[in-house]
Scaffold this motif. Structure first.
Motif, PDB file in Angstrom:
ATOM      1  N   GLU A  70       0.875  -1.254   0.061  1.00 54.71           N
ATOM      2  CA  GLU A  70      -0.073  -0.071  -0.129  1.00 54.71           C
ATOM      3  C   GLU A  70       0.677   1.236  -0.014  1.00 54.71           C
ATOM      4  O   GLU A  70       0.452   2.400   0.250  1.00 54.71           O
ATOM      5  N   PHE A  71       2.070   1.201  -0.327  1.00 54.75           N
ATOM      6  CA  PHE A  71       3.044   2.330  -0.153  1.00 54.75           C
ATOM      7  C   PHE A  71       2.714   3.582  -1.063  1.00 54.75           C
ATOM      8  O   PHE A  71       2.627   3.001  -2.177  1.00 54.75           O
ATOM      9  N   VAL A  72       2.627   4.666  -0.564  1.00 56.00           N
ATOM     10  CA  VAL A  72       2.676   5.867  -1.237  1.00 56.00           C
ATOM     11  C   VAL A  72       3.551   6.654  -0.911  1.00 56.00           C
ATOM     12  O   VAL A  72       4.136   7.010  -0.002  1.00 56.00           O
ATOM     13  N   PRO A  73       4.592   7.076  -1.917  1.00 57.46           N
ATOM     14  CA  PRO A  73       5.842   7.930  -1.644  1.00 57.46           C
ATOM     15  C   PRO A  73       5.524   9.378  -1.171  1.00 57.46           C
ATOM     16  O   PRO A  73       4.323   9.834  -1.400  1.00 57.46           O
ATOM     17  N   LEU A  74       6.264   9.680  -0.133  1.00 60.86           N
ATOM     18  CA  LEU A  74       6.034  11.048   0.359  1.00 60.86           C
ATOM     19  C   LEU A  74       6.861  12.137  -0.728  1.00 60.86           C
ATOM     20  O   LEU A  74       7.730  11.907  -1.135  1.00 60.86           O
ATOM     21  N   PRO A  75       6.060  13.242  -0.769  1.00 62.13           N
ATOM     22  CA  PRO A  75       6.468  14.374  -1.629  1.00 62.13           C
ATOM     23  C   PRO A  75       8.016  14.687  -1.011  1.00 62.13           C
ATOM     24  O   PRO A  75       8.193  14.794   0.134  1.00 62.13           O
ATOM     25  N   VAL A  76       8.892  15.188  -2.114  1.00 60.53           N
ATOM     26  CA  VAL A  76      10.252  15.478  -1.544  1.00 60.53           C
ATOM     27  C   VAL A  76      10.588  16.522  -0.705  1.00 60.53           C
ATOM     28  O   VAL A  76      11.430  16.654   0.102  1.00 60.53           O
ATOM     29  N   ARG A  80      12.468  16.757   2.751  1.00 63.41           N
ATOM     30  CA  ARG A  80      13.579  18.151   2.968  1.00 63.41           C
ATOM     31  C   ARG A  80      13.246  18.483   4.426  1.00 63.41           C
ATOM     32  O   ARG A  80      13.890  18.998   5.079  1.00 63.41           O
ATOM     33  N   LYS A  81      11.890  18.593   4.681  1.00 58.50           N
ATOM     34  CA  LYS A  81      11.587  19.294   6.081  1.00 58.50           C
ATOM     35  C   LYS A  81      11.830  18.214   7.087  1.00 58.50           C
ATOM     36  O   LYS A  81      12.318  18.774   8.079  1.00 58.50           O
ATOM     37  N   TRP A  82      11.773  17.082   6.808  1.00 60.91           N
ATOM     38  CA  TRP A  82      11.937  15.895   7.779  1.00 60.91           C
ATOM     39  C   TRP A  82      13.614  16.065   8.186  1.00 60.91           C
ATOM     40  O   TRP A  82      14.028  15.866   9.166  1.00 60.91           O
ATOM     41  N   LEU A  83      14.207  16.060   6.842  1.00 61.20           N
ATOM     42  CA  LEU A  83      15.713  15.957   7.324  1.00 61.20           C
ATOM     43  C   LEU A  83      16.212  17.373   7.784  1.00 61.20           C
ATOM     44  O   LEU A  83      16.978  17.187   8.702  1.00 61.20           O
ATOM     45  N   GLU A  84      15.426  18.587   7.415  1.00 62.77           N
ATOM     46  CA  GLU A  84      16.096  19.764   8.215  1.00 62.77           C
ATOM     47  C   GLU A  84      15.759  19.592   9.786  1.00 62.77           C
ATOM     48  O   GLU A  84      16.616  20.119  10.428  1.00 62.77           O
ATOM     49  N   HIS A  85      14.686  19.037  10.186  1.00 65.09           N
ATOM     50  CA  HIS A  85      14.296  18.775  11.732  1.00 65.09           C
ATOM     51  C   HIS A  85      15.317  18.026  12.156  1.00 65.09           C
ATOM     52  O   HIS A  85      15.844  18.106  13.237  1.00 65.09           O
ATOM     53  N   ASN A  86      15.467  16.747  11.636  1.00 68.33           N
ATOM     54  CA  ASN A  86      16.749  15.843  12.220  1.00 68.33           C
ATOM     55  C   ASN A  86      17.860  16.415  12.038  1.00 68.33           C
ATOM     56  O   ASN A  86      18.702  15.957  13.133  1.00 68.33           O
ATOM     57  N   VAL A  87      18.478  17.074  11.264  1.00 68.57           N
ATOM     58  CA  VAL A  87      19.726  17.756  11.242  1.00 68.57           C
ATOM     59  C   VAL A  87      19.814  18.375  12.479  1.00 68.57           C
ATOM     60  O   VAL A  87      20.924  18.506  13.224  1.00 68.57           O
ATOM     61  N   VAL A 161      10.897   1.813   0.328  1.00 68.10           N
ATOM     62  CA  VAL A 161      11.448   2.673   1.390  1.00 68.10           C
ATOM     63  C   VAL A 161      13.104   2.564   0.951  1.00 68.10           C
ATOM     64  O   VAL A 161      13.708   3.617   0.663  1.00 68.10           O
ATOM     65  N   VAL A 162      13.673   1.535   0.368  1.00 73.91           N
ATOM     66  CA  VAL A 162      14.900   1.455  -0.267  1.00 73.91           C
ATOM     67  C   VAL A 162      14.890   2.429  -1.511  1.00 73.91           C
ATOM     68  O   VAL A 162      15.922   3.393  -1.581  1.00 73.91           O
ATOM     69  N   GLU A 163      13.882   2.398  -2.240  1.00 75.05           N
ATOM     70  CA  GLU A 163      13.901   3.245  -3.753  1.00 75.05           C
ATOM     71  C   GLU A 163      13.777   4.635  -2.979  1.00 75.05           C
ATOM     72  O   GLU A 163      14.644   5.363  -3.809  1.00 75.05           O
ATOM     73  N   THR A 164      13.251   4.831  -1.990  1.00 75.20           N
ATOM     74  CA  THR A 164      12.924   6.339  -1.442  1.00 75.20           C
ATOM     75  C   THR A 164      14.354   6.811  -0.999  1.00 75.20           C
ATOM     76  O   THR A 164      14.770   7.966  -1.456  1.00 75.20           O
ATOM     77  N   LEU A 165      14.951   6.176  -0.413  1.00 73.61           N
ATOM     78  CA  LEU A 165      16.295   6.452   0.139  1.00 73.61           C
ATOM     79  C   LEU A 165      17.253   6.554  -1.058  1.00 73.61           C
ATOM     80  O   LEU A 165      18.229   7.696  -0.938  1.00 73.61           O
TER      81      LEU A 165
END
Length: 188
Positions: A70-76, A80-87, A161-165
């Motif tokens: 049922e995977f639906v990719p998350l918009p880029v 980016r927002k997720w990465l900014e927060h985790n940085v 998830v591998v494809e997304t990464l």
């Protein structure tokens, strides 16, 4: 809320675990995707909280299969927002806990967990009864023997998830560079 730094009582050691930032981010992304699909998993009788705490291999496999179907990719832009927060989070954590560790604090690399646990329990003067000794032996031979460090940061149990990464590898490497630029500990 502020994360309070308490004084370590005598005889207690605070362990601060540090891991390669790319491994952190890619591992957390898998957890993020599982959490993002929590509603879907719940509809299939799987509670994410139990999944995170119990790590039952059969339930994990079923969860991965359900997400895969049922995977639906998350918009880029959301990545980016997720990465900014985790940085910011990782940089702040390392600055606070690993740059100048106080008395009673040991900074430990993820890869060194097995050696640390073994050395911790093999200290002179450690008085263990027969049951505790047996449990420690099982820990050393069973659990620590199976402790494996993931070598490929882009490997995950869910193909999408591998494809997304892999698709966003450049964004992940940019985030890692930002974390390393902010690192004053010399550990990253």
């Amino acid at each position: 809320a502020t994360d309070y730094i308490y004084t370590v009582p005598p005889g207690v050691e605070r362990v601060v675990l540090v891991r390669d930032p790319l491994m952190i981010l890619t591992s957390w992304w898998v957890l993020e995707e599982i959490n993002r699909h929590a509603g879907l998993l719940n509809q299939n009788g799987i509670k994410v909280g139990h999944l995170f705490y119990l790590h039952d291999s059969a339930t994990l496999a079923e969860s991965y299969r359900i997400i895969e179907d049922e995977f639906v990719p998350l918009p880029v832009d959301q990545m980016r927002k997720w990465l900014e927060h985790n940085v910011q989070y990782i940089s702040g954590f390392v600055q606070k806990w690993a740059t100048s560790p106080g008395p009673g604090t040991r900074v430990l690399r993820y890869e060194d967990i097995p050696a640390y646990i073994t050395a911790f329990f093999d200290r002179p003067g450690m008085a263990l009864d027969a049951i505790e000794t047996e449990a420690l032996t099982r820990l050393k031979t069973d659990r620590l023997a199976h402790f494996s460090i993931r070598r490929d940061p882009f490997k995950a149990p869910i193909a999408q998830v591998v494809e997304t990464l892999q698709k966003h590898e450049d964004l992940l490497h940019e985030a890692v560079a930002q974390i390393r630029d902010k690192d004053e500990s010399g550990l990253l």
